[in-house]
Design a protein around this motif. Structure first.
Motif, mmCIF file in Angstrom:
data_model
loop_
_atom_site.group_PDB
_atom_site.id
_atom_site.type_symbol
_atom_site.label_atom_id
_atom_site.label_comp_id
_atom_site.label_asym_id
_atom_site.label_seq_id
_atom_site.Cartn_x
_atom_site.Cartn_y
_atom_site.Cartn_z
ATOM 1 N N ASN A 102 -12.589 -23.512 -9.018
ATOM 2 C CA ASN A 102 -12.293 -22.807 -7.771
ATOM 3 C C ASN A 102 -11.199 -21.755 -7.954
ATOM 4 O O ASN A 102 -11.140 -20.776 -7.201
ATOM 5 C CB ASN A 102 -11.877 -23.809 -6.682
ATOM 6 C CG ASN A 102 -13.026 -24.721 -6.277
ATOM 7 O OD1 ASN A 102 -14.195 -24.326 -6.332
ATOM 8 N ND2 ASN A 102 -12.700 -25.953 -5.888
ATOM 9 N N THR A 103 -10.328 -21.978 -8.894
ATOM 10 C CA THR A 103 -9.272 -21.011 -9.192
ATOM 11 C C THR A 103 -9.319 -20.667 -10.683
ATOM 12 O O THR A 103 -9.812 -21.453 -11.505
ATOM 13 C CB THR A 103 -7.883 -21.576 -8.848
ATOM 14 O OG1 THR A 103 -7.663 -22.777 -9.593
ATOM 15 C CG2 THR A 103 -7.781 -21.880 -7.359
ATOM 16 N N GLY A 104 -8.792 -19.506 -10.997
ATOM 17 C CA GLY A 104 -8.782 -19.104 -12.401
ATOM 18 C C GLY A 104 -7.841 -19.969 -13.228
ATOM 19 O O GLY A 104 -6.901 -20.573 -12.699
ATOM 20 N N THR A 105 -8.084 -20.023 -14.541
ATOM 21 C CA THR A 105 -7.270 -20.854 -15.418
ATOM 22 C C THR A 105 -7.228 -20.263 -16.826
ATOM 23 O O THR A 105 -8.156 -19.561 -17.254
ATOM 24 C CB THR A 105 -7.825 -22.294 -15.475
ATOM 25 O OG1 THR A 105 -6.951 -23.102 -16.254
ATOM 26 C CG2 THR A 105 -9.210 -22.316 -16.085
ATOM 27 N N THR A 106 -6.157 -20.529 -17.528
ATOM 28 C CA THR A 106 -6.055 -20.127 -18.928
ATOM 29 C C THR A 106 -6.917 -21.042 -19.778
ATOM 30 O O THR A 106 -6.838 -22.271 -19.667
ATOM 31 C CB THR A 106 -4.592 -20.203 -19.414
ATOM 32 O OG1 THR A 106 -3.815 -19.222 -18.730
ATOM 33 C CG2 THR A 106 -4.503 -19.944 -20.909
ATOM 34 N N LEU A 107 -7.741 -20.444 -20.628
ATOM 35 C CA LEU A 107 -8.583 -21.240 -21.511
ATOM 36 C C LEU A 107 -7.763 -21.781 -22.672
ATOM 37 O O LEU A 107 -6.962 -21.058 -23.278
ATOM 38 C CB LEU A 107 -9.733 -20.389 -22.056
ATOM 39 C CG LEU A 107 -10.794 -19.971 -21.030
ATOM 40 C CD1 LEU A 107 -11.756 -18.954 -21.638
ATOM 41 C CD2 LEU A 107 -11.558 -21.192 -20.524
ATOM 42 N N VAL A 108 -7.974 -23.052 -22.974
ATOM 43 C CA VAL A 108 -7.292 -23.694 -24.098
ATOM 44 C C VAL A 108 -8.319 -23.899 -25.209
ATOM 45 O O VAL A 108 -9.196 -24.752 -25.111
ATOM 46 C CB VAL A 108 -6.657 -25.037 -23.683
ATOM 47 C CG1 VAL A 108 -5.991 -25.698 -24.888
ATOM 48 C CG2 VAL A 108 -5.656 -24.823 -22.558
ATOM 49 N N TYR A 109 -8.182 -23.092 -26.240
ATOM 50 C CA TYR A 109 -9.110 -23.180 -27.377
ATOM 51 C C TYR A 109 -8.638 -24.293 -28.303
ATOM 52 O O TYR A 109 -7.556 -24.226 -28.893
ATOM 53 C CB TYR A 109 -9.150 -21.834 -28.105
ATOM 54 C CG TYR A 109 -9.797 -20.737 -27.302
ATOM 55 C CD1 TYR A 109 -11.117 -20.358 -27.541
ATOM 56 C CD2 TYR A 109 -9.091 -20.086 -26.288
ATOM 57 C CE1 TYR A 109 -11.722 -19.347 -26.794
ATOM 58 C CE2 TYR A 109 -9.688 -19.087 -25.544
ATOM 59 C CZ TYR A 109 -10.998 -18.724 -25.795
ATOM 60 O OH TYR A 109 -11.600 -17.723 -25.045
ATOM 61 N N LYS A 110 -9.475 -25.324 -28.445
ATOM 62 C CA LYS A 110 -9.066 -26.550 -29.134
ATOM 63 C C LYS A 110 -9.296 -26.513 -30.643
ATOM 64 O O LYS A 110 -8.562 -27.147 -31.405
ATOM 65 C CB LYS A 110 -9.808 -27.746 -28.541
ATOM 66 C CG LYS A 110 -9.692 -27.880 -27.029
ATOM 67 C CD LYS A 110 -10.525 -29.050 -26.532
ATOM 68 C CE LYS A 110 -10.570 -29.097 -25.015
ATOM 69 N NZ LYS A 110 -11.327 -27.942 -24.448
#
Length: 217
Positions: A102-110
């Motif tokens: 629903n809201t934007g988020t920073t992607l965490v590349y694992k």
């Protein structure tokens, strides 16, 4: 009264002269020897002065050597700081979508493929510039067509730089974008997933984020 003959008197005088001359010669030789010894003593350097001078020179050499070693270490450190490069993907082996939210988020590349300089943080998804310079970044997104949009934004300090975006009704989709940007020490770069967007990744590592230092300034 016993009178000596002139010859005897002459002999006695000559003998006395010889004795006086011999004594005078010995005295002169002793004086010359003493003077030579004194001159030699004066010409020989004082051993303590020589040792002090050598010690001073050794201390100076050691100081220069330490300074050279410190400079080499500093050069090595600066050279290591200039080696910055990373490449990461969203998932390790799992086939899954990230998003939509629903809201934007920073992607965490694992999945870490490479992270020279450790400037990328796999816990937060943030890249933090270790040195001032021009950096090059790229982002790749992958997914399937449908009603949900596919895309991600490359940001610097939470401000948009470029976006990788695509849409279609069916089939596999992919998009990419990249930018070269000047960063100050401590500037942060991340990939932001807008609200209502998604990205797919799996063991093939389709969706990636990468960057490296082009040159320091």
């Amino acid at each position: 009264m016993n009178m000596k003959t002139p010859g005897a008197v002459l002999l006695l005088l000559c003998s006395g002269l010889v004795v006086v001359a011999a004594e005078s010669g010995r005295t002169n030789l002793q004086d010359e020897a003493s003077a030579a010894a004194s001159t030699q003593e004066k010409s020989q350097p004082d051993i303590h002065s020589v040792l002090r001078e050598m010690s001073t020179k050794i201390d100076a050499m050691e100081t220069r050597l330490r300074a050279s070693e410190d400079e080499v270490m500093n050069l090595q450190k600066r050279n290591e700081e200039k080696k910055v490069s990373f490449s990461v993907s969203l998932e390790t082996n799992t086939n899954k979508y990230t998003g939509p939210f629903n809201t934007g988020t920073t992607l965490v590349y694992k999945h870490i493929i490479t992270n020279i300089g450790n400037a990328y943080n796999s816990n937060t998804g943030l890249f933090t510039a270790p040195v001032q310079g021009v950096y090059d970044f790229s982002v790749y997104v992958y997914g399937a067509g449908g009603s949900i949009e596919l895309g991600a934004v490359l940001r610097r300090n939470e401000k948009n730089l470029v976006m990788a975006y695509t849409e279609a009704d069916t089939g596999s989709l992919n998009a990419s974008n990249g930018v070269s940007v000047l960063l100050e020490v401590g500037d942060v770069v991340d990939v932001f997933l807008p609200a209502n967007h998604r990205i797919l990744d799996n063991a093939n590592h389709h969706s990636t984020f990468r960057g490296h230092l082009l040159f320091p300034v």
